[in-house]
Design an enzyme around this catalytic site. Sequence first.
Site, PDB file in Angstrom:
ATOM      1  N   SER A   9       0.846  -1.199   0.000  1.00  0.00           N
ATOM      2  CA  SER A   9       0.000   0.000   0.000  1.00  0.00           C
ATOM      3  C   SER A   9       0.875   1.239   0.000  1.00  0.00           C
ATOM      4  CB  SER A   9      -0.898   0.019   1.236  1.00  0.00           C
ATOM      5  OG  SER A   9      -1.406   1.333   1.407  1.00  0.00           O
ATOM      6  N   MET A  69     -12.237   4.123  -0.948  1.00  0.00           N
ATOM      7  CA  MET A  69     -12.941   4.388   0.313  1.00  0.00           C
ATOM      8  C   MET A  69     -13.635   5.727   0.123  1.00  0.00           C
ATOM      9  SD  MET A  69      -9.877   2.982   2.719  1.00  0.00           S
ATOM     10  CE  MET A  69      -8.745   3.046   1.327  1.00  0.00           C
TER      11      MET A  69
HETATM   12  C1  DX5 Z   1      -6.357   1.431   5.404  1.00  0.00           C
HETATM   13  C2  DX5 Z   1      -5.854   1.040   4.054  1.00  0.00           C
HETATM   14  C3  DX5 Z   1      -4.703   0.122   4.061  1.00  0.00           C
HETATM   15  C4  DX5 Z   1      -3.480   0.641   4.776  1.00  0.00           C
HETATM   16  C5  DX5 Z   1      -2.762  -0.528   5.379  1.00  0.00           C
HETATM   17  O1  DX5 Z   1      -7.554   2.099   5.264  1.00  0.00           O
HETATM   18  O2  DX5 Z   1      -6.880   0.419   3.296  1.00  0.00           O
HETATM   19  O3  DX5 Z   1      -4.380  -0.298   2.736  1.00  0.00           O
HETATM   20  O4  DX5 Z   1      -2.602   1.336   3.938  1.00  0.00           O
HETATM   21  O5  DX5 Z   1      -1.714  -0.066   6.129  1.00  0.00           O
HETATM   22  P1  DX5 Z   1      -0.952  -0.983   7.179  1.00  0.00           P
HETATM   23  O6  DX5 Z   1      -0.414  -2.164   6.428  1.00  0.00           O
HETATM   24  O7  DX5 Z   1       0.100  -0.103   7.714  1.00  0.00           O
HETATM   25  O8  DX5 Z   1      -1.971  -1.416   8.223  1.00  0.00           O
HETATM   26 ZN    ZN Z   2      -6.404  -0.483   1.331  1.00  0.00          ZN
END
Ligand code: DX5
Ligand code: ZN
Length: 222
Positions: A9, A69
Site C-alpha cells: 500500500s 474508500m
Molecule cells: C487502510 C488502508 C490500508 C493501509 C494498510 O484504510 O486500506 O491499505 O494502507 O496499512 P498498514 O499495512 O500499515 O496497516
Molecule cells: Zn487499502
Amino acid sequence: MSEVLISPSILSADFAELGVEIQRIDTAGADMIHIDVMDGHFVPNLTFGPPIIEKLRPHSKKPFDVHLMITPVDPYIDAYAKAGANILTFHPEAGPHVHRTLQAIQAAGMKPGLALNPGTPAEVIDPVLDDIDLILVMSVNPGFGGQSFIDSQLRKIEVLRKKIDTSGRDIVLEVDGGVNRETAAKVISAGVTAIVAGSAVFRGGPDQYAANIAALRSGASE
Ligand code: DX5
Ligand code: ZN
C-alpha cells in the site's frame, strides 16, 4: 498452493516521490500496487484520485489494485479506468446498488472487488459471488495505515475461503490492515491469496523493501 501475492500500500510511501517509490516496490518484488483512495467523508482521511494515479501509471507494469474508500462510487468509475486501474474495489456501504456498481466496473474494463469492513458480515458477498474477482477483508477500520490487526477477521477469512472454494470461481481473497510478519502467517493459514501491507513493506527504508516483501510472502515470524 501457489505463493501469496503481495500488494504494497503506497499509503506508507513517501508522497513526495511516489513514482520512484512505486518503481522501488516493483523491483523489490511487489505483485500488485495497492492504491488507497480516501475522500474524507466515507473515511476520515483524504488521499488522492484519478489524476495522480494516471501520473503513476507509467512507473510500473504491475496491476494497480485500487481500493476506493469513497462515496458515491458510480460517477467516478470511468475516471479510474482511464487512469489505469486494473482492479477496482469498493465498500458495499458506499451505495445502495452494489450489483449495478460491480457491472459498471466490469463494463469499464476493470476487475471488480468488494471490501468488507471489520463489522461487515461475510454473507454480504453471497448474492454477488459470480460477479466479483476479488474480496478485500479489512482487518482494521479503513482510513489509516499503521493500525493493529483485528484478530476476529481471521474467522471471516476462513468463512470466505470456503465460500470461494465452493463457488469454484477464481476469486482473489485479499486482506488489508495491520499485516506484518507475524499476522501474515495467520492470514495465510486462514486462506488468503493476497496480502496488502503498508507499514510492514515500507519500514526501514528502500534498502529493506525486498526483504520486507519476501518475509511477508513466506509468512515468516519476526
Ligand atoms: C487502510 C488502508 C490500508 C493501509 C494498510 O484504510 O486500506 O491499505 O494502507 O496499512 P498498514 O499495512 O500499515 O496497516
Ligand atoms: Zn487499502
